[in-house]
Scaffold this motif. Structure first.
Motif, mmCIF file in Angstrom:
data_model
loop_
_atom_site.group_PDB
_atom_site.id
_atom_site.type_symbol
_atom_site.label_atom_id
_atom_site.label_comp_id
_atom_site.label_asym_id
_atom_site.label_seq_id
_atom_site.Cartn_x
_atom_site.Cartn_y
_atom_site.Cartn_z
ATOM 1 N N ARG A 301 43.224 38.451 36.593
ATOM 2 C CA ARG A 301 42.058 38.440 37.496
ATOM 3 C C ARG A 301 41.185 39.654 37.207
ATOM 4 O O ARG A 301 41.687 40.679 36.734
ATOM 5 N N LEU A 302 39.926 39.529 37.518
ATOM 6 C CA LEU A 302 39.034 40.687 37.418
ATOM 7 C C LEU A 302 39.254 41.491 38.689
ATOM 8 O O LEU A 302 38.779 41.116 39.769
ATOM 9 N N GLY A 304 39.109 44.153 41.660
ATOM 10 C CA GLY A 304 37.949 44.783 42.279
ATOM 11 C C GLY A 304 36.803 43.798 42.461
ATOM 12 O O GLY A 304 35.708 44.193 42.870
ATOM 13 N N ARG A 308 37.851 37.621 50.452
ATOM 14 C CA ARG A 308 38.016 36.462 51.314
ATOM 15 C C ARG A 308 36.806 36.246 52.213
ATOM 16 O O ARG A 308 36.393 35.123 52.472
HETATM 17 N N1 ACO Z 1 39.015 37.186 39.205
HETATM 18 C C1 ACO Z 1 38.952 35.910 38.729
HETATM 19 N N2 ACO Z 1 38.884 34.821 39.522
HETATM 20 C C2 ACO Z 1 38.894 35.032 40.828
HETATM 21 C C3 ACO Z 1 38.957 36.321 41.408
HETATM 22 C C4 ACO Z 1 39.018 37.421 40.534
HETATM 23 N N3 ACO Z 1 39.073 38.657 40.999
HETATM 24 N N4 ACO Z 1 38.955 36.208 42.745
HETATM 25 C C5 ACO Z 1 38.905 34.908 43.021
HETATM 26 N N5 ACO Z 1 38.846 34.181 41.867
HETATM 27 C C6 ACO Z 1 38.686 32.726 41.737
HETATM 28 C C7 ACO Z 1 39.997 31.996 41.984
HETATM 29 O O1 ACO Z 1 40.722 31.789 40.788
HETATM 30 C C8 ACO Z 1 39.497 30.703 42.574
HETATM 31 O O2 ACO Z 1 38.981 29.908 41.533
HETATM 32 P P1 ACO Z 1 39.147 28.294 41.567
HETATM 33 O O3 ACO Z 1 38.307 27.860 42.750
HETATM 34 O O4 ACO Z 1 38.639 27.844 40.254
HETATM 35 O O5 ACO Z 1 40.610 28.022 41.774
HETATM 36 C C9 ACO Z 1 38.294 31.129 43.428
HETATM 37 O O6 ACO Z 1 37.805 32.314 42.767
HETATM 38 C C10 ACO Z 1 38.639 31.440 44.881
HETATM 39 O O7 ACO Z 1 39.651 32.452 44.874
HETATM 40 P P2 ACO Z 1 40.815 32.584 45.962
HETATM 41 O O8 ACO Z 1 41.975 33.282 45.341
HETATM 42 O O9 ACO Z 1 41.065 31.231 46.576
HETATM 43 O O10 ACO Z 1 40.098 33.486 47.028
HETATM 44 P P3 ACO Z 1 40.813 34.262 48.193
HETATM 45 O O11 ACO Z 1 39.826 34.424 49.270
HETATM 46 O O12 ACO Z 1 42.122 33.630 48.532
HETATM 47 O O13 ACO Z 1 41.166 35.681 47.510
HETATM 48 C C11 ACO Z 1 41.023 37.912 46.817
HETATM 49 C C12 ACO Z 1 40.444 36.835 47.730
HETATM 50 C C13 ACO Z 1 42.565 38.023 47.015
HETATM 51 C C14 ACO Z 1 40.415 39.264 47.182
HETATM 52 C C15 ACO Z 1 40.705 37.567 45.341
HETATM 53 O O14 ACO Z 1 39.319 37.497 45.167
HETATM 54 C C16 ACO Z 1 41.324 38.528 44.351
HETATM 55 O O15 ACO Z 1 42.504 38.360 43.985
HETATM 56 N N6 ACO Z 1 40.551 39.585 43.905
HETATM 57 C C17 ACO Z 1 41.088 40.559 42.984
HETATM 58 C C18 ACO Z 1 41.941 41.570 43.732
HETATM 59 C C19 ACO Z 1 41.093 42.535 44.559
HETATM 60 O O16 ACO Z 1 40.118 43.106 44.098
HETATM 61 N N7 ACO Z 1 41.533 42.720 45.814
HETATM 62 C C20 ACO Z 1 40.880 43.638 46.752
HETATM 63 C C21 ACO Z 1 40.237 42.879 47.869
HETATM 64 S S1 ACO Z 1 39.379 43.985 48.934
HETATM 65 C C22 ACO Z 1 40.579 44.747 49.795
HETATM 66 O O17 ACO Z 1 41.606 44.205 50.135
HETATM 67 C C23 ACO Z 1 40.378 46.099 50.108
#
Ligand code: ACO
Length: 430
Positions: A301-302, A304, A308
């Protein structure tokens, strides 16, 4: 007047009226409680995608507008004009403190910064390479064994002492975890220093030479802490609420929150971003890396990116990006290769249809790790820094829940898809 929604059983035709409850802002919330009693069904919402788990007056987020309000105040205004301790006070007590109230709060926090000496001995049981988050969550849970005058959750004065104590001692506990990993002596808190300056001193001072606290670093930390102080019902805050709803002592509830924050999908992302930038190495490798991110068979995953709730921009990321420039400039580190790489990665990702179509933007953690690095904070401590700041929010939410006379244990239901009832088979007949 509350709107009513009607849910009808398609077979029996029996209808149930559900009240739509209005908040002060944000979407209405359907009260689904009658569904089980009247229709015999649960609702199903894995990951709480569309479920409000509680009522709260603390923080409001509008993910489409990129709006974040603490007790109604925009985070941008607080970041510009307030301080972390004033924000902590605001989150916990509900309104901006008077000068006298803020002085008293700051004084109380300052005077609670030392931890029991016996607690400090616990660190000796940890291996030098233990992750600081493991030490911090254990230390926070262990506080319940020492501070018996603040574990009666039904006593408002106990709750208040707990609140001041945990906010005051978390930096001391975090600094001791860092010092243990270095094999250096613990540095005691200094009451003549402000919250973040004291923290830097406990992290970086050594007994053999003077340590000059950099005011730029202290100011940057204070701002980062304001931005991380609360974020309504995120995973760690919901964990604090769920653990606390059992009547567990507040140190146990906060320790559960620290553990939940550790995951890379949540607070661990700031550490993961720097790991990611280092593994990409140079601008020339960005395309290859993004191809892996977009490949569904590759579990990359990318970091940052994505959130949600924020589907337009994360207001905290906007502030942190600007701050990153300023801090690196003041520290004379604008040539930081990681910062350059992050800027280029951000630029490419924001134009890429994969991210645009999924509404994936930089979140608060895309740049926070770069700032922490520039301030000399080691990578393994990034999530600990987040935990120190978020403690203010966790405490506010725990207080709000526990002081509500209608508090009930949090107990979700499930959609069971396992085997139906079957008889035990003796081992010689399997
Ligand atoms: N890189 C690549 N693809 C991504 C990313 C990412 N960072 N985030 C979401 N997606 C994609 C998913 O694969 C999914 O694609 P699809 O529809 O083709 O299956 C779509 O975007 C939706 O993603 P979900 O995982 O369903 O979104 P959710 O709301 O459950 O997750 C989360 C949110 C956990 C923050 C996610 O975006 C992620 O893992 N980000 C990277 C980790 C990160 O930076 N976390 C910090 C969040 S902020 C905080 O907590 C302080």
């Amino acid at each position: 007047m509350n709107t009513k929604y009607e849910i009808k059983n398609p077979v029996t035709g029996k209808a149930t009226q559900l009240d739509a409850i209005q908040g002060t802002i944000g979407p209405d919330v359907l009260n689904i409680a009658p569904l089980l009693k009247e229709q015999g069904v649960f609702t199903f919402d894995p990951g709480f995608m569309a479920t409000a788990s509680t009522e709260s007056k603390i923080t409001y987020i509008d993910g489409d507008l990129g709006m974040l309000l603490y007790r109604g105040y925009p985070v941008e205004q607080l970041a510009e004009k307030s301080s972390f301790l004033e924000v902590a006070n605001l989150l916990i007590y509900g309104s901006l403190p008077s000068k006298q109230q803020l002085d008293a709060f700051q004084d109380s926090i300052t005077r609670h910064t030392m931890v029991n000496e016996q607690l400090l001995r616990f660190y000796q049981g940890f291996h030098h390479d233990a992750h600081p988050m493991a030490m911090v969550s254990a230390m926070v849970a262990s506080m319940a064994a020492f501070y018996h005058d603040s574990t009666d959750i039904n006593d408002p004065r106990h709750r208040e002492i707990f609140a001041h104590r945990i906010i005051a001692k978390l930096p001391t506990i975090a600094a001791a975890a860092y010092k243990h990993s270095l094999g250096q002596p613990f540095v005691y808190p200094r009451n003549d220093l402000r919250y973040c300056a004291n923290m830097l001193n406990m992290f970086f001072a050594v007994p053999c030479e003077p340590y000059a606290i950099d005011p730029v670093a202290a100011e940057a930390l204070d701002l980062l802490f304001i931005l991380h102080a609360d974020h309504e019902q995120n995973a760690s805050t919901s964990t604090v609420r769920l653990a606390g709803s059992t009547g567990a002592n507040p140190y146990a509830a906060i320790s559960a929150g620290v553990s939940a924050l550790w995951g890379p999908a949540h607070g661990g992302a700031n550490e993961a971003v720097l790991d990611m930038l280092e593994s990409i190495g140079s601008v020339g490798n960005i395309d290859r890396f993004l191809a892996r991110v977009k490949d569904k068979n590759d579990n990359v995953r990318l970091m940052g990116f994505g959130h949600r709730v924020y589907k337009n921009f994360d207001p905290r990321a906007k502030i942190i990006r600007g701050m990153c420039y300023r801090v690196l400039e003041k520290l004379g580190r604008t040539d930081s290769p990681l910062f350059e790489l992050a800027l280029r990665l951000e630029e490419i990702a924001l134009k890429d249809d994969y991210f645009v179509s999924r509404k994936l933007y930089q979140n608060v953690d895309f740049y926070s790790g770069i700032i922490y690095s520039a301030l000399g904070i080691p990578r393994s401590m990034f999530t600990v820094m987040f935990a120190i700041a978020r403690t203010a929010g966790w405490v506010a939410h725990w207080q709000e829940m526990v002081s509500d006379p209608h508090m009930r244990i949090g107990r979700p239901r499930q959609l069971y898809t396992g085997p139906t009832k079957r008889d035990y088979v003796p081992i010689d007949r399997r």
